[in-house]
Design a protein around this motif. Structure first.
Motif, PDB file in Angstrom:
ATOM      1  N   HIS A 244      -4.986  -0.559  -8.882  1.00 34.92           N
ATOM      2  CA  HIS A 244      -3.744  -1.276  -9.186  1.00 34.92           C
ATOM      3  C   HIS A 244      -3.578  -2.549  -8.354  1.00 34.92           C
ATOM      4  O   HIS A 244      -2.756  -3.409  -8.680  1.00 34.92           O
ATOM      5  CB  HIS A 244      -2.527  -0.368  -8.994  1.00 34.92           C
ATOM      6  N   THR A 245      -4.346  -2.669  -7.272  1.00 40.35           N
ATOM      7  CA  THR A 245      -4.252  -3.839  -6.396  1.00 40.35           C
ATOM      8  C   THR A 245      -5.649  -4.400  -6.152  1.00 40.35           C
ATOM      9  O   THR A 245      -6.525  -3.688  -5.653  1.00 40.35           O
ATOM     10  CB  THR A 245      -3.606  -3.478  -5.048  1.00 40.35           C
TER      11      THR A 245
ATOM     12  N   PRO B 266      -7.957  -7.117  -4.177  1.00 43.45           N
ATOM     13  CA  PRO B 266      -7.947  -8.034  -3.035  1.00 43.45           C
ATOM     14  C   PRO B 266      -8.208  -9.477  -3.473  1.00 43.45           C
ATOM     15  O   PRO B 266      -8.863  -9.713  -4.505  1.00 43.45           O
ATOM     16  CB  PRO B 266      -9.099  -7.528  -2.159  1.00 43.45           C
TER      17      PRO B 266
ATOM     18  N   TRP C 101      -6.622  -2.933   1.995  1.00 40.45           N
ATOM     19  CA  TRP C 101      -5.577  -2.707   1.005  1.00 40.45           C
ATOM     20  C   TRP C 101      -5.691  -1.293   0.442  1.00 40.45           C
ATOM     21  O   TRP C 101      -6.803  -0.799   0.218  1.00 40.45           O
ATOM     22  CB  TRP C 101      -5.706  -3.684  -0.170  1.00 40.45           C
TER      23      TRP C 101
ATOM     24  N   ALA D 184      -5.805   0.170  -2.668  1.00 37.17           N
ATOM     25  CA  ALA D 184      -6.072  -0.499  -3.946  1.00 37.17           C
ATOM     26  C   ALA D 184      -5.852   0.380  -5.162  1.00 37.17           C
ATOM     27  O   ALA D 184      -5.700  -0.137  -6.277  1.00 37.17           O
ATOM     28  CB  ALA D 184      -7.507  -1.033  -3.960  1.00 37.17           C
TER      29      ALA D 184
ATOM     30  N   PRO E  77      -5.346  -4.713 -13.149  1.00 40.60           N
ATOM     31  CA  PRO E  77      -4.834  -6.094 -13.164  1.00 40.60           C
ATOM     32  C   PRO E  77      -5.730  -7.069 -13.927  1.00 40.60           C
ATOM     33  O   PRO E  77      -5.261  -8.116 -14.377  1.00 40.60           O
ATOM     34  CB  PRO E  77      -4.760  -6.448 -11.675  1.00 40.60           C
TER      35      PRO E  77
END
Length: 374
Positions: free
Chosen positions: A288-289, A291, A345, A347, A361
């Motif tokens: 979901h995240t 870097p 992170w 992630a 993303p």
């Protein structure tokens, strides 16, 4: 089928740069099968292999009170970039090249929970003259020692052959082997504890690291200023490529001291983010995240005209190492990494289901067919 030479408007793949994993991986699989048949020899010495380490980034042997892990890794073609930049700038970049070489071995070794103990060097030159450049040779030595100090390992020795006729004149082939200790045995990390709900923590890369250099060098043909092309104010393409690979063992050692036990780790090297699928279990890795992408990798993707799927299947794209930990330890894992000077992170997370990596993303999906080799 078109046979024209690639132009600056064409997409440039890793295969076009001379590296075809479809040809390399079958050999690796064949070698793994042959190697597996030799594991029984350890019994004659009173030891045994950790079968689950077969196909992982480091091989693990059970010697009774603890485990021993070992690995050997070659640097690859990053020395060619250093050599060309030396001609263009008059500077030597071999201190960083030394760190790259050690990182290739140590960052693999620590994936199984090992503390690195001893590093050995293999420096094979195209002739004795290579060692006659005192500045370059001493930078290689100094950089090698500095990396050993960072990782708190002993440099046990090495081999420095002059291989005229095998290694090209004026070039050097660098490799490192590393032996480590898994003690206590509970530190062993081969994925047996990995499960749904575990968090995916990604550690920042410093740039291209030491994978994808064949593609990076091929791209130079498209750049009017070549390696001196500016990709950021005061930063040339060549300098950015030569940023030393991050050494991640300080993070894994700090995690142990903090009482955090990773359930699995992956060194994001060749095959890019597909390495997150390395474990044989059937999990969905939901990201979901993402870097931020380092400038040199963003530049390479743009110049190679690669879409996100191609770029993330080849390069580290800003994340050099993945740590899978219980969700309750995820935030603390990020804190520990940052305390070591490495950004991190939370992630994503693992779910039961189809074996696939979903980089939400970016709308990218990889499945097991995209990484046949464990």
């Amino acid at each position: 089928m078109s046979t024209h030479a690639p132009s600056s408007s064409d997409t440039l793949s890793y295969e076009q740069a001379g590296v075809n994993y479809d040809l390399i991986d079958p050999l690796k699989i064949s070698a793994q099968r042959a190697a597996a048949a030799t594991g029984a020899h350890l019994g004659a010495h009173g030891f045994s292999e950790v079968l689950a380490s077969r196909g992982e980034s480091a091989y693990v042997v059970d010697v009774g009170p603890f485990y021993i892990a070992s690995i050997v890794e070659c640097l690859g073609t990053k020395t060619l970039v250093a050599d060309e930049m030396s001609k263009l700038t008059g500077r030597s970049f071999y201190a960083g090249i030394a760190q790259d070489t050690i990182a290739m071995a140590i960052n693999d070794l620590i994936t199984v929970g090992a503390t690195p103990l001893v590093v050995q060097a293999y420096w094979a030159a195209g002739g004795s003259d290579w060692f006659g450049d005192k500045q370059r040779a001493q930078e290689l030595v100094a950089g090698w020692k500095k990396a050993c100090d960072t990782c708190q390992v002993a440099w046990g020795g090495g081999e420095t052959p002059a291989l005229a006729g095998i290694v090209e004149e004026g070039r050097i082939d660098l490799a490192a082997s590393c032996t480590g200790l898994i003690n206590p045995k509970e530190r062993l990390s081969v994925g047996d504890k990995l499960g749904a709900g575990d968090a995916i923590v990604l550690l920042a890369s410093s740039g291209i690291h030491a994978n994808g250099l064949s593609l990076a060098r091929k791209l130079v043909e498209r750049l009017p200023q070549g390696y001196l092309t500016e990709i950021a104010p005061g930063l040339s393409y060549g300098e950015a490529l030569l940023a030393p690979t991050v050494l991640y063992s300080p993070v894994t050692e700090a995690l142990y001291k903090a009482g955090i036990q990773p359930h699995y780790c992956a060194n994001i090297t060749g095959h890019g983010w597909r390495k997150l699928l390395r474990h044989p279990g059937r999990f969905t890795y939901r990201i979901h995240t993402v870097p931020p992408v380092t400038p040199v990798l963003k530049f390479m993707q743009q110049q190679a005209k690669q879409d996100d799927r191609e770029a993330y299947s080849t390069l580290n794209m800003g994340a050099g190492f993945a740590i899978f930990v219980p969700a309750a330890d995820a935030a603390r894992t990020v804190e520990v990494a940052k305390a070591c000077g490495i950004d991190a992170w939370v992630a994503g997370a693992l779910e039961d289901g189809e074996k696939q990596l979903l980089i939400e993303p970016l709308g990218i999906r990889f499945n097991d067919d995209d990484l046949q080799l464990r």
